[in-house]
Design an enzyme around this catalytic site. Structure first.
Site, PDB file in Angstrom:
ATOM      1  CG  ASP A  12      75.023   3.582  57.987  1.00 54.82           C
ATOM      2  OD1 ASP A  12      76.069   3.449  57.324  1.00 54.82           O
ATOM      3  OD2 ASP A  12      74.086   2.765  57.966  1.00 54.82           O
ATOM      4  CE  LYS A  38      70.591   7.320  54.435  1.00 55.11           C
ATOM      5  NZ  LYS A  38      71.363   7.135  53.231  1.00 55.11           N
ATOM      6  N   GLY A  58      70.947  -1.346  54.952  1.00 53.05           N
ATOM      7  CA  GLY A  58      71.151  -0.107  54.200  1.00 53.05           C
ATOM      8  C   GLY A  58      70.305   0.948  54.885  1.00 53.05           C
ATOM      9  CB  ALA A  59      71.231   4.258  56.232  1.00 51.33           C
ATOM     10  N   GLY A  60      68.927   3.781  54.104  1.00 50.04           N
ATOM     11  CA  GLY A  60      67.691   4.245  53.459  1.00 50.04           C
ATOM     12  C   GLY A  60      66.617   3.165  53.484  1.00 50.04           C
ATOM     13  CG  ASN A 100      79.338   4.560  55.013  1.00 49.02           C
ATOM     14  OD1 ASN A 100      78.132   4.306  54.959  1.00 49.02           O
ATOM     15  ND2 ASN A 100      80.174   4.122  54.090  1.00 49.02           N
ATOM     16  CE  LYS A 101      78.298  -1.781  57.009  1.00 51.20           C
ATOM     17  NZ  LYS A 101      77.632  -2.308  58.220  1.00 51.20           N
ATOM     18  CB  CYS A 152      79.214  -0.850  52.421  1.00 52.02           C
ATOM     19  SG  CYS A 152      77.968  -1.749  53.378  1.00 52.02           S
TER      20      CYS A 152
HETATM   21  P1  RI2 Z   1      72.157   3.691  51.763  1.00 55.74           P
HETATM   22  C1  RI2 Z   1      74.790   0.612  55.203  1.00 55.74           C
HETATM   23  O1  RI2 Z   1      74.712   0.087  56.476  1.00 55.74           O
HETATM   24  C2  RI2 Z   1      76.208   0.917  54.778  1.00 55.74           C
HETATM   25  O2  RI2 Z   1      77.004   1.454  55.804  1.00 55.74           O
HETATM   26  C3  RI2 Z   1      75.911   1.910  53.691  1.00 55.74           C
HETATM   27  O3  RI2 Z   1      77.045   2.619  53.289  1.00 55.74           O
HETATM   28  C4  RI2 Z   1      74.884   2.769  54.390  1.00 55.74           C
HETATM   29  O4  RI2 Z   1      74.039   1.847  55.072  1.00 55.74           O
HETATM   30  C5  RI2 Z   1      74.078   3.697  53.545  1.00 55.74           C
HETATM   31  O5  RI2 Z   1      73.301   2.976  52.627  1.00 55.74           O
HETATM   32  P2  RI2 Z   1      74.337  -1.476  56.759  1.00 55.74           P
HETATM   33  O6  RI2 Z   1      72.833  -1.528  56.913  1.00 55.74           O
HETATM   34  O7  RI2 Z   1      71.177   4.302  52.701  1.00 55.74           O
HETATM   35  O8  RI2 Z   1      74.840  -2.343  55.634  1.00 55.74           O
HETATM   36  O9  RI2 Z   1      72.836   4.703  50.886  1.00 55.74           O
HETATM   37  O10 RI2 Z   1      75.021  -1.765  58.065  1.00 55.74           O
HETATM   38  O11 RI2 Z   1      71.574   2.548  50.971  1.00 55.74           O
END
Ligand code: RI2
Length: 336
Positions: free
Chosen positions: A221, A257, A41-43, A231-232, A152
């Site tokens: 992302d 982001k 998750g990017a955050g 994004n995903k 996702c």
């Molecule tokens: P938040 C994730 O990437 C997904 O693509 C998701 O939509 C995006 O990060 C943003 O997530 P991955 O780490 O920052 O699963 O909103 O490849 O949590």
């Protein structure tokens, strides 16, 4: 070369031996957790990198010049854990740039470490507040009776959905499974536990249900200067389907982001993940002539995005440049 498997474990073991009172291992472990998506998750990956930098820096027992050097090395290393989510380099840069700027005139190491702590904690707090704000702003665009589709497992998208739910709006949510890592299972499980009416669907069923959907709510992302959203994988197909079905396409994303490098013409790299995420090793060895491609993300052009909800408010994708200038300042971007 990136650490992996037994080599990585050996590396960690020797790191402990070589640096018993040091905390270099927190950088190695965090890097590997991000790379292998144990932290995802990017955050979340941005916050994990900042926590690792804080722990590492506070544990360093060196002089000022060496401190800056080591922090920079650690930051650069962490940035390479995953290539697409720009939240990761943005978070690392936020800490390092401010540390260097404010730390320049500091002579005592204890004070320098306080500076580091201030910016790391500051980022974490800012990130937490951004999430709350995105929820409260984005949920205003959700009406009682709405059907939402999410993809996702995005904290920012979940924040919007959960804020609407907490406001007692009667909502139904479709969660895509999200092949190959199936993050939709995390999303649907969490939403159900919190009392949301949720239905898990396979990715290819999205168009089948799209006519019932009022809003697609997804995270990001990375966001390009022109408002394109990375994004995903599968997001851009959802955007196409949403446009055709006249469903709203809402992106929920913290301002970090936004990719500053896209302002100076760079493209956002799309991460290619191992084929073992798609097929088993056994299957691959029985079918050596089959090539397997596994891009983790795709790009949704701005024409398919209705709104981007950030902690600073709601922006049309074409208006993201305004926020861009506000957050980074043009001279800072051009100096990168
Ligand atoms: P938040 C994730 O990437 C997904 O693509 C998701 O939509 C995006 O990060 C943003 O997530 P991955 O780490 O920052 O699963 O909103 O490849 O949590």
């Amino acid at each position: 070369m990136l650490p992996s498997g037994p080599i990585f474990l050996l590396k960690i073991f020797f790191t402990y031996l070589l640096y018993p009172s040091n905390t270099l291992q927190v950088i190695e472990v965090t890097f590997e957790d991000i790379r292998r998506m144990r932290i995802r998750g990017a955050g979340r990956i941005a916050r994990a990198a900042v926590r690792a930098l804080e722990e590492y820096g506070l544990g360093l027992d060196v002089g000022k010049e060496e401190f800056f050097k080591k922090m920079k090395e650690a930051g650069e290393y962490l940035k390479n854990a995953r290539p697409t989510a720009v939240s990761l380099p943005n978070a690392v840069n936020y800490v390092l740039v401010n540390l260097e700027r404010e730390g320049q005139n500091v002579s005592q190491m204890s004070v320098l470490k306080e500076v580091l702590k201030k910016y790391c904690e500051g980022f974490l707090k800012r990130s937490e507040l951004a999430m709350e704000k995105i929820g409260s702003i984005g949920s205003k665009r959700i009406q009682s009776g709405d059907v939402i589709l999410t993809h996702c497992n995005s904290e920012a998208a979940m924040s919007v959905i959960l804020a609407a739910h907490m406001q007692k709006k009667d909502i139904k949510v479709f969660c895509t499974e999200t092949r190959p890592r199936r993050q939709g299972l995390l999303t649907s499980s969490r939403l159900a536990k919190l009392g949301v009416d949720v239905t898990l669907i396979v990715d290819s069923a999205a168009r089948y249900f799209m006519n019932k959907v009022d809003s697609v709510v997804i995270g990001a992302d990375a966001i390009s200067v022109n408002g394109a959203v990375v994004n995903k994988i599968g997001t851009s197909m959802l955007a196409l389907a949403a446009k055709e079905a006249r469903s709203r396409f809402m992106v929920a994303a913290e301002s970090y982001k936004i990719s500053p490098k896209t302002f100076v013409g760079e493209l956002i790299p799309i991460e290619e993940r191992p084929k073992e995420e798609v097929v088993s090793k056994e299957w691959a060895s029985r079918n050596p002539a089959v090539k397997v491609a596994n891009p983790a993300f795709d790009i949704t052009p701005p024409e398919y995005v209705d709104l981007i909800v950030t902690e600073y408010g709601v922006f049309p994708p074409q208006g993201i440049l305004v926020l861009f200038k506000e957050v980074y300042g043009l001279s800072e971007i051009l100096n990168q």
